[in-house]
Every structure is written in C-alpha cells, then in structure tokens.
Motif scaffolding. Structure first.
Motif, PDB file in Angstrom:
ATOM      1  N   PRO A  31       0.982  -1.210  -0.047  1.00  0.00           N
ATOM      2  CA  PRO A  31      -0.068   0.052   0.082  1.00  0.00           C
ATOM      3  C   PRO A  31       0.828   1.093   0.032  1.00  0.00           C
ATOM      4  O   PRO A  31       1.979   1.363   0.489  1.00  0.00           O
ATOM      5  CB  PRO A  31      -0.808  -0.193   1.325  1.00  0.00           C
ATOM      6  N   LEU A  32       0.373   2.284  -0.626  1.00  0.00           N
ATOM      7  CA  LEU A  32       1.331   3.656  -0.747  1.00  0.00           C
ATOM      8  C   LEU A  32       0.283   4.794  -0.325  1.00  0.00           C
ATOM      9  O   LEU A  32      -0.715   4.648  -0.545  1.00  0.00           O
ATOM     10  CB  LEU A  32       1.617   3.711  -2.254  1.00  0.00           C
ATOM     11  N   ALA A  47      -3.694  11.877  -8.608  1.00  0.00           N
ATOM     12  CA  ALA A  47      -5.108  11.056  -8.676  1.00  0.00           C
ATOM     13  C   ALA A  47      -5.401  10.426 -10.140  1.00  0.00           C
ATOM     14  O   ALA A  47      -6.009   9.478 -10.286  1.00  0.00           O
ATOM     15  CB  ALA A  47      -6.214  12.093  -8.259  1.00  0.00           C
ATOM     16  N   THR A  48      -5.029  11.233 -11.153  1.00  0.00           N
ATOM     17  CA  THR A  48      -4.888  10.843 -12.689  1.00  0.00           C
ATOM     18  C   THR A  48      -4.149   9.415 -12.714  1.00  0.00           C
ATOM     19  O   THR A  48      -4.554   8.554 -13.459  1.00  0.00           O
ATOM     20  CB  THR A  48      -4.840  11.852 -13.676  1.00  0.00           C
ATOM     21  N   VAL A  49      -2.776   9.718 -12.497  1.00  0.00           N
ATOM     22  CA  VAL A  49      -1.753   8.639 -12.759  1.00  0.00           C
ATOM     23  C   VAL A  49      -2.066   7.562 -11.887  1.00  0.00           C
ATOM     24  O   VAL A  49      -2.059   6.273 -12.596  1.00  0.00           O
ATOM     25  CB  VAL A  49      -0.532   9.164 -12.653  1.00  0.00           C
ATOM     26  N   PRO A  52      -6.360   3.767 -11.046  1.00  0.00           N
ATOM     27  CA  PRO A  52      -6.696   2.453 -10.761  1.00  0.00           C
ATOM     28  C   PRO A  52      -6.217   1.932  -9.222  1.00  0.00           C
ATOM     29  O   PRO A  52      -7.070   1.219  -8.654  1.00  0.00           O
ATOM     30  CB  PRO A  52      -5.696   1.467 -11.840  1.00  0.00           C
ATOM     31  N   GLU A  53      -5.162   2.414  -8.796  1.00  0.00           N
ATOM     32  CA  GLU A  53      -4.827   1.884  -7.511  1.00  0.00           C
ATOM     33  C   GLU A  53      -5.524   2.719  -6.658  1.00  0.00           C
ATOM     34  O   GLU A  53      -5.851   2.021  -5.206  1.00  0.00           O
ATOM     35  CB  GLU A  53      -3.323   2.355  -7.294  1.00  0.00           C
ATOM     36  N   VAL A  54      -5.844   3.757  -6.690  1.00  0.00           N
ATOM     37  CA  VAL A  54      -6.784   4.720  -5.709  1.00  0.00           C
ATOM     38  C   VAL A  54      -7.998   3.988  -5.626  1.00  0.00           C
ATOM     39  O   VAL A  54      -8.561   3.973  -4.311  1.00  0.00           O
ATOM     40  CB  VAL A  54      -6.805   5.957  -6.112  1.00  0.00           C
ATOM     41  N   SER A  55      -8.522   3.748  -6.894  1.00  0.00           N
ATOM     42  CA  SER A  55      -9.778   3.048  -6.832  1.00  0.00           C
ATOM     43  C   SER A  55      -9.737   1.845  -6.210  1.00  0.00           C
ATOM     44  O   SER A  55     -10.881   1.387  -5.437  1.00  0.00           O
ATOM     45  CB  SER A  55     -10.332   2.973  -8.213  1.00  0.00           C
ATOM     46  N   ALA A  56      -8.808   0.938  -5.984  1.00  0.00           N
ATOM     47  CA  ALA A  56      -8.693  -0.405  -5.534  1.00  0.00           C
ATOM     48  C   ALA A  56      -8.165  -0.331  -4.122  1.00  0.00           C
ATOM     49  O   ALA A  56      -8.314  -1.208  -3.292  1.00  0.00           O
ATOM     50  CB  ALA A  56      -7.599  -1.134  -6.302  1.00  0.00           C
TER      51      ALA A  56
END
Length: 118
Positions: A31-32, A47-49, A52-56
C-alpha cells in the motif's frame, strides 16, 4: 526561450513527475500513501496517474492544508491537541512521548496515520 534546455509548464512537470514515480514503484503490491501539500495540480496529477490503485484502495492521497493565517497561539493549540490525540491512540503518556527522537516520533505518527487510513 533559454539558450539551453526548454521551458516546461508547471502542471506538465507535475504530471510527468507522477508518471515517473509510477514507473519506479508501480509494480509493488505494498500500500502507498502519498502526502502532499494543497497544490491542486499535484493532487490532480497523482489522482489521474494512480487512479486504478486509488480505486482499488491500494494508494491513498493525503493532502495537507496549512493554516497560514493562524497565530502562534493557534498553532500551539493545534500541536497540543494533536499530541493529546496521539497519546490517546498510542497509549503513550506525554512524558513518554517527549524524549522520543524526531525520527522515531515520525515513525509513530506514520503508523497511526496508516491505522486511521485502513
């Protein structure tokens, strides 16, 4: 234009920075948590780059806002209140927290932030 090099727009530089960082650490399963100031362009770039990881739920963006109009008394109150919260959440007494070196204190705060984000 400068004699050597090129001029870059600041927002493009922020986006490129986020993309480069993703190239370096994007393959990890850890986790980051990215902590940044309130710059809207920086937040939007990350947030853009890392969308996918933020959504997950694997990447968190923590945006820190500084109260620049605060008086010293107000700042001291916020610090004291935060130390009380930290003591309550860690179970440490203020007398135990005071002599802790800065790098160890930062580690304690990092762990508490991670607990509250989980």
């Amino acid at each position: 234009m400068p004699a050597t090099g090129r001029m870059l727009r600041y927002d493009m530089m922020q986006f490129a920075y986020a993309m480069r960082l993703r190239d370096y650490i994007g393959d990890t399963d850890a986790p980051l948590i990215f902590v940044m100031d309130g710059d809207a362009g920086l937040k939007q770039s990350f947030a853009t780059v890392f969308q996918p990881e933020v959504s997950a739920g694997r990447v968190h963006l923590a945006v820190i806002d500084f109260g620049k109009a605060m008086t010293n008394d107000m700042r001291n109150f916020v610090v004291a209140e935060s130390r009380t919260d930290l003591c309550a959440s860690t179970g440490l007494a203020p007398a135990e927290l005071n002599p802790v070196p800065a790098n160890v204190h930062a580690g304690i705060v990092d762990k508490e932030v991670a607990v509250h984000l989980a």
